[in-house]
Design a protein around this motif. Sequence first.
Motif, PDB file in Angstrom:
ATOM      1  N   SER A  55       0.850  -1.187   0.000  1.00 42.71           N
ATOM      2  CA  SER A  55       0.000   0.000   0.000  1.00 42.71           C
ATOM      3  C   SER A  55       0.883   1.233   0.000  1.00 42.71           C
ATOM      4  CB  SER A  55      -0.920  -0.004   1.215  1.00 42.71           C
ATOM      5  OG  SER A  55      -0.138  -0.007   2.383  1.00 42.71           O
ATOM      6  N   GLY A  56       0.294   2.344  -0.354  1.00 40.48           N
ATOM      7  CA  GLY A  56       1.074   3.565  -0.384  1.00 40.48           C
ATOM      8  C   GLY A  56       0.169   4.742  -0.650  1.00 40.48           C
ATOM      9  N   SER A  57       0.773   5.862  -0.746  1.00 37.31           N
ATOM     10  CA  SER A  57      -0.007   7.068  -0.956  1.00 37.31           C
ATOM     11  C   SER A  57       0.838   8.069  -1.727  1.00 37.31           C
ATOM     12  CB  SER A  57      -0.445   7.546   0.436  1.00 37.31           C
ATOM     13  OG  SER A  57      -0.450   8.919   0.494  1.00 37.31           O
ATOM     14  N   VAL A  58       0.209   8.744  -2.671  1.00 32.63           N
ATOM     15  CA  VAL A  58       0.917   9.690  -3.526  1.00 32.63           C
ATOM     16  C   VAL A  58       0.112  10.985  -3.577  1.00 32.63           C
ATOM     17  CG1 VAL A  58       2.056   9.942  -5.766  1.00 32.63           C
ATOM     18  CG2 VAL A  58       1.281   7.703  -5.053  1.00 32.63           C
ATOM     19  N   ASN A  59       0.814  12.104  -3.515  1.00 34.47           N
ATOM     20  CA  ASN A  59       0.133  13.382  -3.720  1.00 34.47           C
ATOM     21  C   ASN A  59       0.315  13.800  -5.169  1.00 34.47           C
ATOM     22  OD1 ASN A  59      -0.490  13.296  -1.088  1.00 34.47           O
ATOM     23  ND2 ASN A  59       0.651  15.131  -0.493  1.00 34.47           N
ATOM     24  N   LEU A  88       6.371 -16.808 -17.590  1.00 36.74           N
ATOM     25  CA  LEU A  88       6.904 -16.954 -16.243  1.00 36.74           C
ATOM     26  C   LEU A  88       5.837 -17.216 -15.199  1.00 36.74           C
ATOM     27  CD1 LEU A  88       9.776 -14.362 -16.139  1.00 36.74           C
ATOM     28  CD2 LEU A  88       9.945 -16.826 -16.004  1.00 36.74           C
ATOM     29  N   GLY A  89       4.587 -17.314 -15.641  1.00 33.08           N
ATOM     30  CA  GLY A  89       3.567 -17.638 -14.662  1.00 33.08           C
ATOM     31  C   GLY A  89       2.388 -16.711 -14.762  1.00 33.08           C
ATOM     32  N   ALA A  90       1.621 -16.696 -13.690  1.00 31.25           N
ATOM     33  CA  ALA A  90       0.415 -15.900 -13.684  1.00 31.25           C
ATOM     34  C   ALA A  90       0.464 -14.911 -12.535  1.00 31.25           C
ATOM     35  CB  ALA A  90      -0.804 -16.796 -13.548  1.00 31.25           C
ATOM     36  N   ALA A  91      -0.145 -13.756 -12.745  1.00 34.09           N
ATOM     37  CA  ALA A  91      -0.194 -12.743 -11.702  1.00 34.09           C
ATOM     38  C   ALA A  91      -1.601 -12.190 -11.640  1.00 34.09           C
ATOM     39  CB  ALA A  91       0.794 -11.621 -12.013  1.00 34.09           C
ATOM     40  N   GLU A  92      -1.994 -11.817 -10.468  1.00 34.15           N
ATOM     41  CA  GLU A  92      -3.303 -11.217 -10.311  1.00 34.15           C
ATOM     42  C   GLU A  92      -3.143 -10.072  -9.325  1.00 34.15           C
ATOM     43  OE1 GLU A  92      -6.565 -14.225 -10.351  1.00 34.15           O
ATOM     44  OE2 GLU A  92      -7.289 -12.992  -8.693  1.00 34.15           O
ATOM     45  N   GLY A  93      -3.658  -8.915  -9.691  1.00 37.27           N
ATOM     46  CA  GLY A  93      -3.562  -7.786  -8.783  1.00 37.27           C
ATOM     47  C   GLY A  93      -4.936  -7.188  -8.592  1.00 37.27           C
ATOM     48  N   ASP A  94      -5.250  -6.885  -7.363  1.00 36.01           N
ATOM     49  CA  ASP A  94      -6.560  -6.309  -7.076  1.00 36.01           C
ATOM     50  C   ASP A  94      -6.313  -5.103  -6.184  1.00 36.01           C
ATOM     51  OD1 ASP A  94      -9.155  -5.738  -6.650  1.00 36.01           O
ATOM     52  OD2 ASP A  94      -9.673  -7.649  -5.718  1.00 36.01           O
ATOM     53  N   GLY A  95      -6.556  -3.897  -6.731  1.00 33.30           N
ATOM     54  CA  GLY A  95      -6.210  -2.712  -5.979  1.00 33.30           C
ATOM     55  C   GLY A  95      -7.394  -1.789  -5.764  1.00 33.30           C
ATOM     56  N   ARG A  96      -7.354  -1.123  -4.658  1.00 34.77           N
ATOM     57  CA  ARG A  96      -8.378  -0.117  -4.384  1.00 34.77           C
ATOM     58  C   ARG A  96      -7.679   1.230  -4.274  1.00 34.77           C
ATOM     59  NH1 ARG A  96     -11.392  -4.265  -2.808  1.00 34.77           N
ATOM     60  NH2 ARG A  96     -13.544  -3.986  -3.463  1.00 34.77           N
ATOM     61  N   ILE A  97      -8.247   2.182  -4.976  1.00 36.07           N
ATOM     62  CA  ILE A  97      -7.661   3.514  -4.991  1.00 36.07           C
ATOM     63  C   ILE A  97      -8.662   4.473  -4.369  1.00 36.07           C
ATOM     64  CG2 ILE A  97      -6.914   5.392  -6.501  1.00 36.07           C
ATOM     65  CD1 ILE A  97      -6.213   3.151  -8.540  1.00 36.07           C
ATOM     66  N   THR A  98      -8.198   5.258  -3.448  1.00 38.45           N
ATOM     67  CA  THR A  98      -9.076   6.254  -2.834  1.00 38.45           C
ATOM     68  C   THR A  98      -8.478   7.634  -3.104  1.00 38.45           C
ATOM     69  OG1 THR A  98      -9.488   4.662  -1.097  1.00 38.45           O
ATOM     70  CG2 THR A  98     -10.239   6.910  -0.682  1.00 38.45           C
ATOM     71  N   LEU A  99      -9.323   8.540  -3.576  1.00 44.19           N
ATOM     72  CA  LEU A  99      -8.849   9.879  -3.898  1.00 44.19           C
ATOM     73  C   LEU A  99      -9.432  10.871  -2.892  1.00 44.19           C
ATOM     74  CD1 LEU A  99      -9.450   9.662  -7.747  1.00 44.19           C
ATOM     75  CD2 LEU A  99      -7.279   9.389  -6.547  1.00 44.19           C
ATOM     76  N   THR A 100      -8.561  11.721  -2.401  1.00 45.49           N
ATOM     77  CA  THR A 100      -9.014  12.738  -1.454  1.00 45.49           C
ATOM     78  C   THR A 100      -8.548  14.090  -1.977  1.00 45.49           C
ATOM     79  OG1 THR A 100      -8.550  11.117   0.254  1.00 45.49           O
ATOM     80  CG2 THR A 100      -9.039  13.351   0.999  1.00 45.49           C
ATOM     81  N   GLU A 101      -9.497  15.009  -2.024  1.00 46.15           N
ATOM     82  CA  GLU A 101      -9.164  16.328  -2.546  1.00 46.15           C
ATOM     83  C   GLU A 101      -8.295  17.074  -1.536  1.00 46.15           C
ATOM     84  OE1 GLU A 101     -11.760  19.808  -4.581  1.00 46.15           O
ATOM     85  OE2 GLU A 101     -12.627  17.803  -4.474  1.00 46.15           O
ATOM     86  N   LEU A 102      -7.226  17.660  -2.066  1.00 43.56           N
ATOM     87  CA  LEU A 102      -6.354  18.489  -1.235  1.00 43.56           C
ATOM     88  C   LEU A 102      -6.431  19.909  -1.780  1.00 43.56           C
ATOM     89  CD1 LEU A 102      -3.113  16.283  -1.035  1.00 43.56           C
ATOM     90  CD2 LEU A 102      -4.928  16.468   0.664  1.00 43.56           C
ATOM     91  N   PRO A 103      -5.990  20.882  -1.021  1.00 41.62           N
ATOM     92  CA  PRO A 103      -6.044  22.261  -1.522  1.00 41.62           C
ATOM     93  C   PRO A 103      -5.292  22.417  -2.850  1.00 41.62           C
ATOM     94  CG  PRO A 103      -5.336  22.201   0.778  1.00 41.62           C
ATOM     95  CD  PRO A 103      -5.496  20.779   0.341  1.00 41.62           C
ATOM     96  N   ASP A 104      -4.154  21.708  -3.004  1.00 37.87           N
ATOM     97  CA  ASP A 104      -3.379  21.924  -4.224  1.00 37.87           C
ATOM     98  C   ASP A 104      -3.326  20.671  -5.089  1.00 37.87           C
ATOM     99  OD1 ASP A 104      -2.062  20.523  -2.367  1.00 37.87           O
ATOM    100  OD2 ASP A 104      -0.187  21.674  -2.454  1.00 37.87           O
ATOM    101  N   GLU A 151      -4.209   0.495  -2.080  1.00 40.17           N
ATOM    102  CA  GLU A 151      -3.966  -0.748  -1.342  1.00 40.17           C
ATOM    103  C   GLU A 151      -4.044  -1.861  -2.351  1.00 40.17           C
ATOM    104  OE1 GLU A 151      -6.570  -1.560   1.901  1.00 40.17           O
ATOM    105  OE2 GLU A 151      -6.191   0.417   2.775  1.00 40.17           O
ATOM    106  N   TYR A 152      -3.013  -2.647  -2.403  1.00 36.92           N
ATOM    107  CA  TYR A 152      -2.977  -3.682  -3.424  1.00 36.92           C
ATOM    108  C   TYR A 152      -2.774  -5.049  -2.827  1.00 36.92           C
ATOM    109  CZ  TYR A 152      -3.591  -2.233  -8.140  1.00 36.92           C
ATOM    110  OH  TYR A 152      -4.172  -1.884  -9.310  1.00 36.92           O
ATOM    111  N   LYS A 153      -3.486  -5.997  -3.380  1.00 34.73           N
ATOM    112  CA  LYS A 153      -3.221  -7.396  -3.060  1.00 34.73           C
ATOM    113  C   LYS A 153      -2.777  -8.050  -4.363  1.00 34.73           C
ATOM    114  CE  LYS A 153      -6.926  -9.172  -1.250  1.00 34.73           C
ATOM    115  NZ  LYS A 153      -7.838 -10.056  -0.493  1.00 34.73           N
ATOM    116  N   VAL A 154      -1.631  -8.691  -4.312  1.00 32.26           N
ATOM    117  CA  VAL A 154      -1.110  -9.293  -5.531  1.00 32.26           C
ATOM    118  C   VAL A 154      -0.838 -10.770  -5.263  1.00 32.26           C
ATOM    119  CG1 VAL A 154       0.793  -9.245  -7.186  1.00 32.26           C
ATOM    120  CG2 VAL A 154      -0.061  -7.103  -6.220  1.00 32.26           C
TER     121      VAL A 154
END
Lengths: 167, 996
Positions: B829-833, B909-925, B932-935
């Motif tokens: 998981s992580g967060s980016v501005n 090389l195999g199989a991959a599955e990724g399931d991610g949820r993205i939440t957006l929050t408004e900031l002043p700028d 959050e990702y499950k892989v």
Amino acid sequence: MKRLRHTRHTVAIRLNGIDRTGECEPRTLLSDFLRYELGATGVHVGCEHGVCGACTVTVDGLAQRSCLTLAVVADGREVRTAEGLAPEPGVLSELQAAFRRHHALQCGFCTPGILMSCADFLARVARPSEPDVRQMLSGHLCRCTGYSNIVSAILEVASGNEDSPDA
Amino acid sequence: MNDPSTPVRPTAWVGQSIERREDVALLTGTGRYADDLGTRPGTLHAAFLRSPHAHARIKSIDVSRALAHEGVRCVLAGADVRSWARPFVVGVKQPMEHWCIAVDKARYVGEPVAVLVAQDRYIAEDAIDLIHVEYEPIDAIVDSETAIAPDAPVLHEAVGSNVVSNRQFVYGEPDAALDAAPHRVKIKIRYPRNSCTPIETYVVVAEHGSEGDYDVLSNFMGPFSLQAVMALALQVPAAKLRLRTPRDGGGSFGVKQGVFPYIVALCLAARKAQAPVKWVEDRLEHLVASTSSTGRISELEAAVDSNGRISALAYDQLDDCGAYLRAPEPATLYRMHGCLTGAYDIPNLKVRNRVVLTNKTPAGLVRGFGGPQVYFALERLVQRIAVELQLDPLEVYKRNFIGAGDFPFRTAAGALIDSGDYHATLQLAGQRGDLAELVEKRDAARAEGRLYGIGYAAIVEPSISNMGYITTVMTKEARAKAGPKNGAITSATVSIDLLGAVTVSVASVPHGQGHITALSQVAADVFGLNPIDIIVDVELDTRKDAWSVAEGNYSSRFAGAVAGTVHLAACRLRDKLARIAAAQLRCDHADIVFADHKVFARTAPAEALSFPRLASGPHWAPGVLPDGVSPGLQETAIWTPEQLVPPDENDRINTSGTYGFAFDICALEIERDSGKVRIDRYVTAHDAGTLLNPALADGQIRGGFAQALGAALMEEFAYRPDGSFASGTFADYLVPTAVEIPEPVIAHMQTPSPFTPLGAKGIGEGNSMSTPVCIANAIADALGPAVDPQAIELPMTPSRIIELIAPAEQRPQHIAPPPQGDGKHFATSGSVNIAAPVEEIFRVLHDPEQLASLIPGCRKLHVASDNRYIADIALSVGLVNVSFHADISVVDEEPMRRMRLFGKGSGALGAAEGDGRITLTELPDGTRLDYEYKVSLSGKIVAVGARMIESATGVVLKQLFSRLGRVAGHKASGAARWQGLLRLIGLGKPGSQERR
């Protein structure tokens, strides 16, 4: 990409004292080149990822994994394999004879690679201790012998090893 | 002169540690292994496409791109196999279908799904990546106790359960003995999956002949009963499947039994290609999908009196045979059936044997086969009896051993243990290993607070398996219907050529045990020659050589059965020569002596004939042979031990022809700081009857010991909860090297077997059976009685031991980092501005072109439907180039606030599955994006380096969202309505953070 892969290159090496040439692609492994192009089937391939050591050869005197070396890299170099260790046909080298005396091999699949590492090692280390030998051998996997007879054979050769050891 | 029916015990060459005949070729690089023999011009090369899923339906296979690749000849897939072959026959009556490659469903990671044939191996491996298989994954079952639960997903729907065999046996009155016992001691053990991993992998060259026959060169090692299994699968008479094996084998240890399904697959591939096809397995394939020892969970209980005397045993054994019951399974359970009571005189026994299938590689022969599993339970139990009754373990052994005067001894379950002196062997081990000194060392070490322990193990080592033991899995009614199976039929041919030289031919398929050397010793003794005079042909050709069902390199049958049968054949030929010599020397044939390359009458040694002259004569002058002597100088002996009969109606079975014995002592110390085990001394005393060549026998002991030490401390095929295989390299599956293996102290007793021609018994598997549990007992002793006996689980790695000795807060961090996620997935998981408004981020994520530029390595992306995309992605992670075909969906869960980005892909090389949820929050700028990702990953990618790939995935996700920031921010810079968002706050600004 495709064109590069299918380019044939001529690779010339000195293999066990004889000048040999063969053709290969840029991606051909040295192990495959030695085995299938030049017929040096004493080079054995056990893992193709550099751990088991069965494919070890010497390139310009240094022990190398031929499964992790591209054939084109060996161009112009001197390569030795287990086929080139005996001083003359029908006579085993000291090390080979010691392996035989000590029952230091069973299936023999890992053996050529071990002999080549020993050739390099004994040329560099004049009087190795048992831990030195075991440390060197730890770059090789042998599933048959439990190693101790290999260690004995190497130590025996090393102990009679004064100046320039001949593996 | 000796009659061959009462064989001579030769003393001259047999029993000497001569140098090996095999070695000159092997030391000079001129061995003839399967991959060294060359192929016919026009031979093509195969590569296998394997399932990345542990359990999945195969919905479709698209081979068009692969076939278009230059140099590709054909692809064999399930449909071909269905039309040309049949599933393999199995040892239990269940509606299971095991085909040589998966036809409708893949049931373990690495299961072959298609065979691609091309002009060379490089091209075949390139093109295999171009086959596209659509899978529908199903929940996988990895743990055998979970697999038996009523609601567990079922591997074979037609069976309706994962339990494919369930048998109970009662011998004597075990319940009464248990009820009456003053003490009941119980243990539960788990034996892991591992393998002896020969350094030479599988090799097969197959050709389809003009008469519908198949010709195969491979390093298959037997048992040759499987020749019939292969022929039936190929739907040809046995004679139309010709199997050939080379002179030299690069190690087998049972493992090369598992090549047989590949032989069938390559026969079919050769048929489809209309050309010979060669395949050399690579190490990844070998570790993932070749074979494995059988995992076992056992509960074992003993009825014990106060002196430690055991009156009854009750076993409950649950075997994990993997995804298919591949022949000869469930033999792991039944090979040991006769000697489940070990070295002990225990009259009462009950057993429940269950076989369960799980989504793992099918199990098969691995050195020790059944022995390591049984003795890990039985010998741990003996240690527990000593601890719980506060007895010296050696007293428990002595009070329970079969007495030296009681042989041959019939065990409760029917084994006829031929000979031995267990008390004397224990004594011998103690003396040779200086047990008294070890006990003193232990006392001194303990006084200093060090963890020093001594363990023991006593094992009966069966050899020369009874082909009928496997029928014990059937009820007596089913056996009556199927017809009897029994014996251990062995063939050997001895012949003399035109110039009088002796050749021995056998079907023993050696893989390094020195069969040529030992057989030349046996034959030299019979003919009065030197071993070097004897040619031994160990190449096998099922079309030309004498062979039968039990032949092969397994169940330690060489010394007892093969060498014994060679002796019988040689004696017959020698007797024929004696009759011919007697006519020339005018004496009785019983007075003829063969010695020192000469043949003479005992009474007139001076008038000797030279052996070659005498022996070549019958070829050149058959017309003058004495009366009653037939022409020809070739004898084939076929032998089976008469003691090997089918199971009786009470399910008693003499499982093996002969039974050796080993008693081991291990003294070791555990480093408190690291949990590392240091073996101080290992003593192993064997009784294998007559030793043919003691140096070869010691080689078997040392090699078996080294492999067993690996099994005890290092080796395990690791599966993740989703069935992914995580031991795909020798950097993940650790086997011992020269620095880990100490030199054992070896001692021998020799009580010859009365049942084998030379008195020899097997010796190759004893340490595979004794050493793992002996080391485990020593570890248990070192850790002290407070440690839960069930926690002694193989392999006893440092991390497992440190869990037992260090309080949680003191455990070194590096040893066992807790896995992220739920085991099937890993989470990040992580967060980016981002300097862009929420709307713009949403827009970018829904714009295929923009999305393509966001996804790292995306080469091509097209819209499949609304918000669903198909992409070709190529990533470089370290040295690994990963390219896969991905199916990506974007789902709005709450417009402008939350969305789900779901992707699954598969590639070479195999199989991959990724399931991610993205939440957006408004900031002043701008906007803060939290993800959050499950892989989950499966296939090769996990097997060769899950840890590296998992951390790389975190990096890739970070890249994806930082690009999103740049792209959305850039758009903002180019358009008036995003003017206010020029102040870009990307990843790497103080506001951004990365959690893992």
